[in-house]
Scaffold this motif. Structure first.
Motif, PDB file in Angstrom:
ATOM      1  N   THR A  43      91.556  61.958 -13.697  1.00  0.00           N
ATOM      2  CA  THR A  43      91.693  60.550 -13.307  1.00  0.00           C
ATOM      3  C   THR A  43      92.260  59.720 -14.449  1.00  0.00           C
ATOM      4  N   ALA A  44      91.711  59.950 -15.649  1.00  0.00           N
ATOM      5  CA  ALA A  44      92.191  59.202 -16.812  1.00  0.00           C
ATOM      6  C   ALA A  44      93.649  59.536 -17.083  1.00  0.00           C
ATOM      7  N   THR A  82      85.752  51.099 -12.995  1.00  0.00           N
ATOM      8  CA  THR A  82      86.578  50.488 -14.041  1.00  0.00           C
ATOM      9  C   THR A  82      87.350  49.308 -13.465  1.00  0.00           C
ATOM     10  N   LEU A 131      86.914  63.302 -14.622  1.00  0.00           N
ATOM     11  CA  LEU A 131      87.231  62.152 -15.478  1.00  0.00           C
ATOM     12  C   LEU A 131      88.586  62.359 -16.150  1.00  0.00           C
ATOM     13  N   ALA A 155      84.770  56.697 -11.291  1.00  0.00           N
ATOM     14  CA  ALA A 155      85.242  56.156 -12.569  1.00  0.00           C
ATOM     15  C   ALA A 155      86.307  55.090 -12.353  1.00  0.00           C
ATOM     16  N   SER A 157      79.711  58.440 -13.557  1.00  0.00           N
ATOM     17  CA  SER A 157      80.492  59.602 -13.121  1.00  0.00           C
ATOM     18  C   SER A 157      79.748  60.894 -13.403  1.00  0.00           C
ATOM     19  N   LEU A 162      89.352  54.053 -20.725  1.00  0.00           N
ATOM     20  CA  LEU A 162      89.198  55.214 -19.844  1.00  0.00           C
ATOM     21  C   LEU A 162      90.433  56.110 -19.926  1.00  0.00           C
ATOM     22  N   LEU A 207      81.198  56.094 -17.532  1.00  0.00           N
ATOM     23  CA  LEU A 207      81.009  57.511 -17.842  1.00  0.00           C
ATOM     24  C   LEU A 207      79.648  57.980 -17.346  1.00  0.00           C
ATOM     25  N   SER A 266      83.766  62.220  -8.960  1.00  0.00           N
ATOM     26  CA  SER A 266      83.572  61.624 -10.282  1.00  0.00           C
ATOM     27  C   SER A 266      84.761  60.739 -10.655  1.00  0.00           C
ATOM     28  N   GLY A 267      85.970  61.219 -10.335  1.00  0.00           N
ATOM     29  CA  GLY A 267      87.158  60.421 -10.631  1.00  0.00           C
ATOM     30  C   GLY A 267      87.195  59.135  -9.823  1.00  0.00           C
TER      31      GLY A 267
END
Lengths: 322, 347
Positions: free
Chosen positions: B235-236, B91, B232, B87, B104, B157, B101, B83-84
């Motif tokens: 990663t963010a 992005t 997420l 994303a 992901s 993000l 989003l 998922s990361g």
């Protein structure tokens, strides 16, 4: 007897192909087989790319075999290079032990072997011609010397260690500690492992900042690799401090992202672990083929220090290599 | 409202352990409970515990559902990485935040669906079924990022990792939201009962009219979604997807959090809030170790020692030997290595 015949036939065949490829090339093109570990990190990918570029520069025919982190694949690759009768074999060994028998086969075939970026453990040093590696203790020393000079030998340092027990973590700490010991005004106030990752580097730095009076007690952070430094920079920013000014940032490796951070004034220095391990190896090989002079058993690569003034240009130069 | 089963006394080991670990941190580091505002965001070591504990807490919420059906999901760490990776890569390619989003979360949903189908329809044992994605998932994430750390600069993000809502860090807000939604889904409807029924006995609950494949697929999908949210967040947080390391070994921390929270691996009964408490106990220890200045070589030993104590407190055999004074005794419950032995040694 038949085995030798096969090898010479293979060599002849290889030479024939090369001959067809470059008709006007008067002398024979060197063929090098390179057993690479894999592409687990950006640095590793850069090492492979640089090896190709440096080979092109010297007119060397480079055959790369990707071992996908497995020694058995590397052993197979070396055997196949021996069968092809290459002029030299480069190995970036995935582990330190278990190379003796396959290296003996290469030695019997009179093919010189060069180790890249890592050493092996063997009783018989004649099994390889030379090893091209960096000195990780020296890297720690270079980082420490820069910091000592920059701060006049007075600095409360927090240290982000690599993975506990890994040899770069042990050696980069050792080299840095030597410089700290020489400067009575320098002190490591906190040291913890950030596992060589950004996420852990950030988490550990957050705690260091809180533990040292909101970061006021910290003069510099020394990270065993650039990724942890990048994480630490974010933690410093989120604590309302200025990385590169309120807290100096020095790390090791020289990956593109740290040059970006330096160009933005958020990091202060990095010691490069050069991905150009193959270049010095080619030079040693060419010299050896020309006059039969064996190079020293260890060729140490340069651990160059980079600072923000060249960061922008260095970033542009590197961003595609990684 | 208690989300766990029989009697408040059962929860004492968990809350007691959390309080004890927090107090120990306070003893090691007197400013542990100090909180201030920094750039409109709460800032302090206690906030770090909540903030850094959020990913494992999210995983633990999903994992609790799975474990309650007598399953286990080993793939959550790899799903986080996927998922990361999606994303950060999207992005970087210029997609808008809603699209990023959605993609992901959809990836997390698909991963959960895959696990669910393997377990519910093909009847593969959960530990093996999810092991497949645990191994393959990280490879998928590496394919997405092409083996590199993909960084991005999008503030939208990044907000998920380091922004705040009413001064509370976003990871904490997201965890509370996911926890509340999950609790509502399982406790305000019959879903929770069905999950427990499947965990106790899949055959007889099917016989009693529970659509067991649907329940099973649903819990694995929910677990995948929780993992995607956790992915997420991490990663963010570092403004980059590190496919090699994101969520690495976190599946084990999540299972540990659930077990520390008192949910049995044999399925049947579960406590959502207690699993989150379990995650916070683990993170409070991590943060405490970082603040304490112990050498890093001790980290794992200290962690294992504390966990052993918490788990011993829940051991049915050992709790028989514990003295049982009346009323709450949060401190007494957490000093146990001495208590059981002395109790047991009494002639």
């Amino acid at each position: 007897m038949s085995r030798k015949w096969v090898i010479s036939a293979a060599t002849a065949a290889a030479a024939l192909f090369i001959g067809l490829g470059a008709v006007q090339a008067a002398d024979k093109k060197l063929v090098v087989g390179f057993s690479q570990i894999g592409s687990e990190s950006g640095w590793r990918a850069a090492e492979t790319k640089t090896a190709k570029a440096e080979a092109d520069k010297r007119g060397i025919d480079l055959k790369i075999s990707d071992a996908q982190q497995k020694q058995e694949n590397q052993i197979k690759a070396v055997r196949s290079f021996v069968a092809q009768g290459v002029d030299a074999i480069f190995i970036a060994p995935v582990v330190a032990t278990g190379w003796d028998s396959v290296l003996k086969e290469a030695k019997e075939a009179k093919i010189p072997v060069v180790l890249l970026d890592r050493q092996i453990e063997t009783k018989d040093q004649s099994l390889y011609m030379t090893a091209v590696t960096s000195d990780t203790v020296h890297e720690g020393r270079v980082a420490g010397e820069w910091l000592a000079k920059q701060t006049g030998g007075k600095c409360a340092v927090v240290e982000l260690q690599g993975t506990v027990g890994s040899s770069p973590a042990i050696n980069r700490k050792k080299g840095f500690d030597e410089i700290v010991a020489k400067n009575p005004g320098m002190k490591i106030v906190r040291t913890q492992s950030g596992d060589f990752t950004r996420a852990k580097g950030k988490e550990v730095m957050e705690s260091f900042i809180k533990a040292e009076n909101g970061g006021k007690g910290i003069c510099a952070v020394y990270a065993h690799n650039d990724d942890m430094a990048v994480g630490a920079i974010q933690a410093i920013k989120e604590a309302g401090l200025k990385p590169g000014k309120d807290i100096l940032v020095v790390s090791i490796d020289g990956v593109p992202d740290i040059f970006k951070a330096m160009a933005e004034g958020e990091a202060n220095a990095t010691v490069e672990l050069t991905p150009n391990m193959a270049g010095p190896a080619y030079d040693a090989l060419i010299a050896f083929k020309k006059d039969g002079k064996a190079p020293p058993k260890w060729i140490q690569t340069e651990s160059a220090l980079f600072t923000p003034d060249t960061a922008k240009a260095e970033y542009e130069r590197r961003k595609d290599a990684y | 409202m208690t989300l766990s089963a029989p009697g408040p006394a059962r929860n004492l080991p968990q809350y007691g352990a959390l309080i004890a670990v927090l107090l120990a941190n306070w003893l090691l580091f007197p400013d542990f409970f100090a909180i201030r505002l920094q750039d409109g965001r709460l800032f302090g070591s206690l906030i770090d515990v909540l903030n850094r504990g959020a990913p494992v807490a999210l995983l633990a919420v999903g994992m609790t559902m799975v474990i309650a059906t007598r399953g286990v999901d080993l793939s959550v760490g790899a799903v986080m990485a996927i998922s990361g990776a999606i994303a950060a890569t999207m992005t970087g390619a210029g997609w808008s935040l809603p699209a990023v989003l959605a993609a992901s979360l959809a990836a997390g949903l698909l991963c959960g669906l895959w696990n669910g189908v393997l377990v519910a329809v093909l009847r593969i044992q959960p530990i093996i079924a999810t092991l497949i994605l645990m191994v393959a998932g990280r490879g998928i994430a590496q394919l997405v990022t092409e083996g590199q750390i993909v960084t991005f600069t999008s503030p939208a993000l990044a907000f998920i990792g380091s922004g705040s809502f009413l001064t509370v860090p976003m990871p904490v807000v997201l965890t509370i939201v996911v926890l509340a939604v999950t609790a509502l889904l399982v406790r305000a409807t019959a879903l929770g009962l069905m999950i427990e029924a499947v965990g106790v006995n899949r055959l007889s609950s099917a016989g009693a009219g529970v659509n067991t494949p649907v329940v099973l697929v649903a819990v694995y999908v929910w677990c995948g979604l929780c993992a995607a949210v956790a992915g997420l967040i991490v990663t963010a947080d570092i403004r980059g997807a590190d496919a090699n390391n994101a969520g690495l070994w976190l599946e084990l921390d999540a299972i540990l959090a659930v077990v520390v929270g008192g949910t049995s691996l044999l399925g049947g009964r579960f406590g959502l809030v207690l699993s989150v408490v379990g995650a916070l106990i683990i993170q409070a220890m991590n943060t405490g170790i970082l603040l304490s200045g112990f050498k890093p070589e001790f980290n794992l030993i200290v962690k294992a020692g504390v966990l052993l104590v918490v788990l011993l407190l829940q051991s049915p055999t050992l709790t028989l030997f514990l003295p049982r004074p009346k009323g709450a005794r949060p401190i007494g419950t957490v000093k146990p290595p001495v208590a059981p032995t002395s109790g047991g040694a009494k002639p």
